[in-house]
Design an enzyme around this catalytic site. Structure first.
Site, mmCIF file in Angstrom:
data_model
loop_
_atom_site.group_PDB
_atom_site.id
_atom_site.type_symbol
_atom_site.label_atom_id
_atom_site.label_comp_id
_atom_site.label_asym_id
_atom_site.label_seq_id
_atom_site.Cartn_x
_atom_site.Cartn_y
_atom_site.Cartn_z
ATOM 1 N N HIS A 174 0.859 -1.184 0.000
ATOM 2 C CA HIS A 174 0.000 0.000 0.000
ATOM 3 C C HIS A 174 0.896 1.235 0.000
ATOM 4 O O HIS A 174 1.739 1.396 0.890
ATOM 5 C CB HIS A 174 -0.940 0.002 1.214
ATOM 6 C CG HIS A 174 -2.043 -0.998 1.077
ATOM 7 N ND1 HIS A 174 -2.528 -1.757 2.119
ATOM 8 C CD2 HIS A 174 -2.769 -1.353 -0.023
ATOM 9 C CE1 HIS A 174 -3.506 -2.535 1.675
ATOM 10 N NE2 HIS A 174 -3.672 -2.312 0.372
ATOM 11 N N GLU A 177 1.678 3.773 3.065
ATOM 12 C CA GLU A 177 2.108 3.235 4.354
ATOM 13 C C GLU A 177 3.636 3.296 4.464
ATOM 14 O O GLU A 177 4.329 2.278 4.479
ATOM 15 C CB GLU A 177 1.521 1.826 4.525
ATOM 16 C CG GLU A 177 -0.013 1.885 4.537
ATOM 17 C CD GLU A 177 -0.731 0.546 4.357
ATOM 18 O OE1 GLU A 177 -0.072 -0.507 4.379
ATOM 19 O OE2 GLU A 177 -1.972 0.562 4.194
ATOM 20 N N ARG A 230 -3.144 4.885 -2.171
ATOM 21 C CA ARG A 230 -3.035 3.523 -1.619
ATOM 22 C C ARG A 230 -2.780 2.468 -2.700
ATOM 23 O O ARG A 230 -1.979 1.552 -2.517
ATOM 24 C CB ARG A 230 -4.360 3.188 -0.918
ATOM 25 C CG ARG A 230 -4.604 1.714 -0.599
ATOM 26 C CD ARG A 230 -5.975 1.554 0.046
ATOM 27 N NE ARG A 230 -6.432 0.181 0.173
ATOM 28 C CZ ARG A 230 -6.288 -0.548 1.280
ATOM 29 N NH1 ARG A 230 -5.655 -0.055 2.322
ATOM 30 N NH2 ARG A 230 -6.758 -1.777 1.339
ATOM 31 N N HIS A 301 2.236 -3.598 6.941
ATOM 32 C CA HIS A 301 1.220 -2.574 6.655
ATOM 33 C C HIS A 301 1.179 -1.568 7.797
ATOM 34 O O HIS A 301 1.778 -1.771 8.843
ATOM 35 C CB HIS A 301 -0.171 -3.208 6.536
ATOM 36 C CG HIS A 301 -0.386 -3.991 5.287
ATOM 37 N ND1 HIS A 301 -1.161 -3.530 4.258
ATOM 38 C CD2 HIS A 301 0.078 -5.204 4.897
ATOM 39 C CE1 HIS A 301 -1.173 -4.423 3.280
ATOM 40 N NE2 HIS A 301 -0.436 -5.459 3.641
ATOM 41 N N GLU A 377 0.053 -4.844 11.016
ATOM 42 C CA GLU A 377 -0.308 -3.423 10.921
ATOM 43 C C GLU A 377 0.491 -2.681 11.987
ATOM 44 O O GLU A 377 0.282 -2.877 13.179
ATOM 45 C CB GLU A 377 -1.815 -3.229 11.170
ATOM 46 C CG GLU A 377 -2.709 -3.978 10.202
ATOM 47 C CD GLU A 377 -2.963 -3.230 8.900
ATOM 48 O OE1 GLU A 377 -2.468 -2.086 8.758
ATOM 49 O OE2 GLU A 377 -3.665 -3.780 8.041
HETATM 50 O O1 0X9 Z 1 -7.080 -4.012 4.124
HETATM 51 C C1 0X9 Z 1 -5.924 -4.402 4.022
HETATM 52 O O2 0X9 Z 1 -5.427 -4.731 2.960
HETATM 53 C C2 0X9 Z 1 -5.056 -4.465 5.274
HETATM 54 N N1 0X9 Z 1 -5.258 -3.301 6.078
HETATM 55 S S1 0X9 Z 1 -4.758 -1.810 5.550
HETATM 56 O O3 0X9 Z 1 -5.303 -0.814 6.446
HETATM 57 N N2 0X9 Z 1 -3.186 -1.694 5.650
HETATM 58 O O4 0X9 Z 1 -5.159 -1.640 4.203
HETATM 59 C C3 0X9 Z 1 -5.424 -5.699 6.073
HETATM 60 C C4 0X9 Z 1 -5.282 -7.025 5.318
HETATM 61 C C5 0X9 Z 1 -5.508 -8.178 6.220
HETATM 62 N N3 0X9 Z 1 -5.258 -9.452 5.601
HETATM 63 C C6 0X9 Z 1 -6.269 -10.202 5.074
HETATM 64 N N4 0X9 Z 1 -7.469 -9.755 5.043
HETATM 65 N N5 0X9 Z 1 -6.003 -11.403 4.639
HETATM 66 ZN ZN ZN Z 2 -2.007 -1.696 4.053
#
Ligand code: 0X9
Ligand code: ZN
Ligand code: ZN
Length: 423
Positions: A174, A177, A230, A301, A377
């Site tokens: 992303h 980040e 993003r 992340h 995260e």
């Molecule tokens: O949404 C996402 O891609 C991640 N959070 S972020 O705020 N950095 O965008 C979390 C991803 C978690 N992993 C899975 N859902 N498998």
């Molecule tokens: Zn992310």
């Protein structure tokens, strides 16, 4: 006279281009809104697909962080009032956070690399080159592939000996980040230079595959144009919106269970097909080619301070759930024992955060049999969000090292570091 006029006109044009260059977020605010159910969350996410005026920073189990153009604040207020959702200001002026983040830049230039400010892609690449020349016997360059805009996606392998278990780190998938690539480069440096006995053991008895910036186009764009970007930068046919969410683009239960969006203007747009984004296809091909050497997959992340295990696409628990939680707990406990007192929580992606399909950790776990796969995260929990002040980079990195040491120790104890391949 004619000449002077020409000079003035060119100057005006240059100024116009200059000011159109960077998107400004003057008086944009970020609100923390407590939601009571999925419908309310979905509605706010829907509102956020008006990407010029709104932007989703975080969408958690019971709260949403949403950035708003001051001119559209009333739309948000009407909604939260009618459902009486508690709403509080998290960031009062996004532009001043961005300005603050940049203010440390005057102290040194882009060529002397360090961890007291954030650097553009060119400086990160120069850092990698420098490391490769300084430590030729234990490092090697990894050529992951090429991005949509033609940039090289680079990684580095650190290996002190044959027969080590492997740890893969994917970072900055992303674009906004930034703390993730700052941490990844710090980690590379630390693994090569630390004299701490524990860190030496971590460095020398494991093979490290680290990709500091995976979403190179998006990352470059956050430096030149839009700090809050993003997604990738590949245009979408028949849409004015650009890019897909690379962390919804892996070929693992792609687009299932509302874990991603089919709307190209959404921040979680899954792309036209699994692996439609060249950066994700490239990373997946590389990881697949060395999967037998990998015991651990970590995706860096920010933000939220949480370790997320599979699955994101279903609420079902993975078969080694207890082990996954044990290593996550070891990481969290180690971080919390440091004087900063930073608290990490942990759980499955779907349980502790939200449904998200086609993400790195699910793909690595389900399709590549890498049984310790996590999304981590990083800092913080919303005070600064993606614009984590540079002064926090080093304390954060120190925390990450403490967390990783404990994580890997627990993984070893539970038998996850046995080498899978013959050599
Ligand atoms: O949404 C996402 O891609 C991640 N959070 S972020 O705020 N950095 O965008 C979390 C991803 C978690 N992993 C899975 N859902 N498998
Ligand atoms: Zn992310
Ligand atoms: Zn499926």
């Amino acid at each position: 006279m004619k000449n002077l006029l020409w000079v003035l006109v060119s100057l005006a044009v240059l100024l116009a281009i200059g000011s159109a260059e960077k998107i400004r977020y003057d008086n944009f605010k970020v609100f923390k809104i407590k939601t009571k159910n999925v419908e309310q969350r979905k509605w706010l996410e829907q509102l956020a697909s008006d990407s010029e005026n709104f932007n989703l920073w975080h969408s958690g189990k019971d709260e949403v962080h949403i950035m708003v153009n001051p001119q559209k604040l009333i739309n948000l207020q009407n909604y939260t009032r009618s459902y009486s959702l508690p709403m509080e200001v998290m960031v009062s002026n996004v532009q001043s956070l961005i300005d603050g983040e940049q203010s440390t830049r005057s102290t040194d230039d882009d060529s002397s690399f360090g961890w007291t400010r954030y650097y553009p892609l060119s400086a990160i690449e120069a850092f990698l080159d420098d490391i490769l020349t300084k430590y030729p016997s234990v490092t090697s360059a990894i050529d992951i592939g090429t991005s949509y805009e033609g940039r090289k996606i680079r990684g580095i392998k650190i290996s002190y000996k044959e027969g080590n278990p492997g740890i893969f780190i994917e970072s900055n998938i992303h674009a906004r980040e930034w703390i993730t690539s700052a941490t990844a480069t710090w980690l590379i440096n630390e693994l090569l230079t630390s004299t701490d006995e524990k860190v030496r053991n971590l460095a020398e008895n494991h093979d490290w595959y680290i990709v500091p910036v995976l979403n190179v186009d998006g990352f470059a764009y956050t430096h030149t144009t839009d700090r809050m970007w993003r997604k990738t930068r590949q245009p979408v046919n028949f849409s004015s919106c650009i890019g897909a969410d690379p962390n919804r683009n892996y070929d693992s239960h792609w687009m299932e269970n509302n874990g991603a969006s089919a709307n190209p203007c959404s921040e979680t747009y899954a792309g036209t097909s699994p692996f439609s984004e060249p950066e994700i296809k490239a990373l997946a091909d590389y990881v697949a080619s060395i999967k037998d050497r990998l015991n651990i997959m970590l995706a860096f992340h920010s933000y939220s301070q949480v370790l997320l295990s599979p699955y994101g696409w279903t609420a079902d628990l993975p078969s080694n759930f207890d082990d996954l939680m044990a290593v996550a707990k070891a990481y969290a406990d180690a971080v919390e024992s440091l004087p900063y007192g930073t608290v990490y929580t942990y759980g499955t992606s779907s349980g502790a955060m939200y449904f998200a399909s086609g993400a790195t950790n699910d793909w690595a776990y389900s399709e590549q049999d890498i049984l310790l796969s996590f999304t981590i995260e990083f800092r913080d929990t919303g005070r600064y969000g993606f614009i984590l002040p540079p002064i926090q980079i080093l304390p954060h990195c120190e925390e990450t090292m403490a967390g990783l040491l404990a994580f890997v120790e627990k993984a070893d104890e539970l038998g996850y570091l046995n080498v899978k391949y013959t050599f």
